[in-house]
Write a protein that holds these residues in place. Structure first.
Motif, PDB file in Angstrom:
ATOM      1  N   UNK A  40       0.802  -1.216   0.000  1.00  0.00           N
ATOM      2  CA  UNK A  40       0.000   0.000   0.000  1.00  0.00           C
ATOM      3  C   UNK A  40       0.834   1.264   0.000  1.00  0.00           C
ATOM      4  N   UNK A  41       2.156   1.129  -0.174  1.00  0.00           N
ATOM      5  CA  UNK A  41       3.024   2.294  -0.224  1.00  0.00           C
ATOM      6  C   UNK A  41       2.976   2.911  -1.608  1.00  0.00           C
ATOM      7  N   UNK A  42       3.302   4.202  -1.678  1.00  0.00           N
ATOM      8  CA  UNK A  42       3.384   4.838  -2.987  1.00  0.00           C
ATOM      9  C   UNK A  42       4.787   4.635  -3.531  1.00  0.00           C
ATOM     10  N   UNK A  43       4.880   4.466  -4.824  1.00  0.00           N
ATOM     11  CA  UNK A  43       6.162   4.266  -5.476  1.00  0.00           C
ATOM     12  C   UNK A  43       6.230   5.083  -6.744  1.00  0.00           C
ATOM     13  N   UNK A  44       7.423   5.135  -7.325  1.00  0.00           N
ATOM     14  CA  UNK A  44       7.621   5.851  -8.567  1.00  0.00           C
ATOM     15  C   UNK A  44       8.779   5.216  -9.323  1.00  0.00           C
ATOM     16  N   UNK A  45       8.757   5.376 -10.635  1.00  0.00           N
ATOM     17  CA  UNK A  45       9.870   4.910 -11.454  1.00  0.00           C
ATOM     18  C   UNK A  45      10.787   6.065 -11.818  1.00  0.00           C
ATOM     19  N   UNK A  46      10.452   7.273 -11.386  1.00  0.00           N
ATOM     20  CA  UNK A  46      11.216   8.474 -11.699  1.00  0.00           C
ATOM     21  C   UNK A  46      12.229   8.732 -10.592  1.00  0.00           C
TER      22      UNK A  46
END
Length: 101
Positions: A40-46
Protein backbone atom coordinates in the motif's frame (compact mmCIF):
# COMPACT_ATOMS: atom_id res chain seq x y z
CA UNK A 1 12.79 16.88 -17.57
CA UNK A 2 11.89 20.24 -16.07
CA UNK A 3 13.59 21.62 -12.98
CA UNK A 4 12.40 24.27 -10.57
CA UNK A 5 14.90 26.71 -9.06
CA UNK A 6 13.64 28.40 -5.92
CA UNK A 7 14.57 29.59 -2.46
CA UNK A 8 12.73 27.51 0.16
CA UNK A 9 10.42 29.24 2.58
CA UNK A 10 10.68 28.69 6.29
CA UNK A 11 8.53 25.96 7.72
CA UNK A 12 5.58 26.64 10.00
CA UNK A 13 7.58 25.20 12.90
CA UNK A 14 10.38 27.77 12.55
CA UNK A 15 10.41 31.27 13.94
CA UNK A 16 13.77 32.10 12.37
CA UNK A 17 15.04 32.04 8.81
CA UNK A 18 17.46 29.13 9.07
CA UNK A 19 18.00 27.14 5.85
CA UNK A 20 16.18 29.73 3.74
CA UNK A 21 19.20 31.61 2.36
CA UNK A 22 20.29 28.98 -0.17
CA UNK A 23 18.73 28.21 -3.55
CA UNK A 24 17.44 24.77 -4.45
CA UNK A 25 17.05 22.91 -7.73
CA UNK A 26 14.37 20.19 -7.74
CA UNK A 27 13.18 18.12 -10.68
CA UNK A 28 9.50 17.95 -11.49
CA UNK A 29 8.03 14.43 -11.51
CA UNK A 30 8.08 12.90 -14.98
CA UNK A 31 5.57 10.17 -14.18
CA UNK A 32 2.71 9.71 -11.77
CA UNK A 33 3.17 7.80 -8.53
CA UNK A 34 1.60 4.37 -8.21
CA UNK A 35 0.24 2.40 -5.29
CA UNK A 36 2.05 -0.81 -4.35
CA UNK A 37 -0.60 -3.56 -4.25
CA UNK A 38 1.10 -5.59 -1.51
CA UNK A 39 2.11 -2.98 1.08
CA UNK A 40 0.00 0.00 0.00
CA UNK A 41 3.02 2.29 -0.22
CA UNK A 42 3.38 4.84 -2.99
CA UNK A 43 6.16 4.27 -5.48
CA UNK A 44 7.62 5.85 -8.57
CA UNK A 45 9.87 4.91 -11.45
CA UNK A 46 11.22 8.47 -11.70
CA UNK A 47 14.54 8.67 -9.86
CA UNK A 48 15.15 12.32 -10.76
CA UNK A 49 12.46 13.30 -8.28
CA UNK A 50 14.78 12.20 -5.47
CA UNK A 51 17.56 14.59 -6.54
CA UNK A 52 17.71 17.89 -4.65
CA UNK A 53 20.65 20.21 -5.31
CA UNK A 54 21.51 23.22 -3.16
CA UNK A 55 23.37 26.34 -4.31
CA UNK A 56 24.51 29.52 -2.58
CA UNK A 57 23.11 31.88 -5.21
CA UNK A 58 20.47 31.86 -7.90
CA UNK A 59 23.08 32.47 -10.59
CA UNK A 60 24.99 29.32 -9.60
CA UNK A 61 21.82 27.23 -9.92
CA UNK A 62 20.94 28.73 -13.31
CA UNK A 63 24.50 28.24 -14.60
CA UNK A 64 24.44 24.60 -13.47
CA UNK A 65 21.16 23.96 -15.25
CA UNK A 66 22.38 25.60 -18.47
CA UNK A 67 25.72 23.73 -18.42
CA UNK A 68 23.95 20.38 -18.10
CA UNK A 69 21.15 21.17 -20.57
CA UNK A 70 18.37 21.04 -18.00
CA UNK A 71 15.18 22.95 -18.77
CA UNK A 72 14.37 25.06 -15.73
CA UNK A 73 11.90 27.54 -14.30
CA UNK A 74 12.99 30.14 -11.74
CA UNK A 75 10.52 30.91 -8.96
CA UNK A 76 11.31 34.26 -7.36
CA UNK A 77 10.94 34.35 -3.57
CA UNK A 78 8.33 36.51 -1.90
CA UNK A 79 9.93 38.66 0.77
CA UNK A 80 8.20 38.63 4.14
CA UNK A 81 6.79 41.91 5.35
CA UNK A 82 8.58 43.14 8.44
CA UNK A 83 6.10 44.41 11.02
CA UNK A 84 7.85 46.27 13.80
CA UNK A 85 6.06 45.97 17.10
CA UNK A 86 7.00 46.75 20.65
CA UNK A 87 5.89 44.72 23.64
CA UNK A 88 4.45 47.87 25.20
CA UNK A 89 1.99 48.15 22.29
CA UNK A 90 0.05 45.29 23.90
CA UNK A 91 -0.82 47.58 26.80
CA UNK A 92 -1.42 50.85 24.93
CA UNK A 93 -4.60 52.73 25.78
CA UNK A 94 -5.36 53.42 22.11
CA UNK A 95 -5.63 49.74 21.09
CA UNK A 96 -8.39 48.70 18.69
CA UNK A 97 -9.29 45.83 21.02
CA UNK A 98 -9.09 46.24 24.79
CA UNK A 99 -6.47 44.21 26.60
CA UNK A 100 -7.87 41.84 29.20
CA UNK A 101 -6.83 38.60 30.83
Amino acid sequence: MLARIYRPARTAMQSGKAKTRSWRLDFQPASARFLDPLMGWTGTTDLDGQVRLTFDTQEEAVDFARRHGIAFRVQEPQEAKLILKAYSDNFATGRKQPWTH
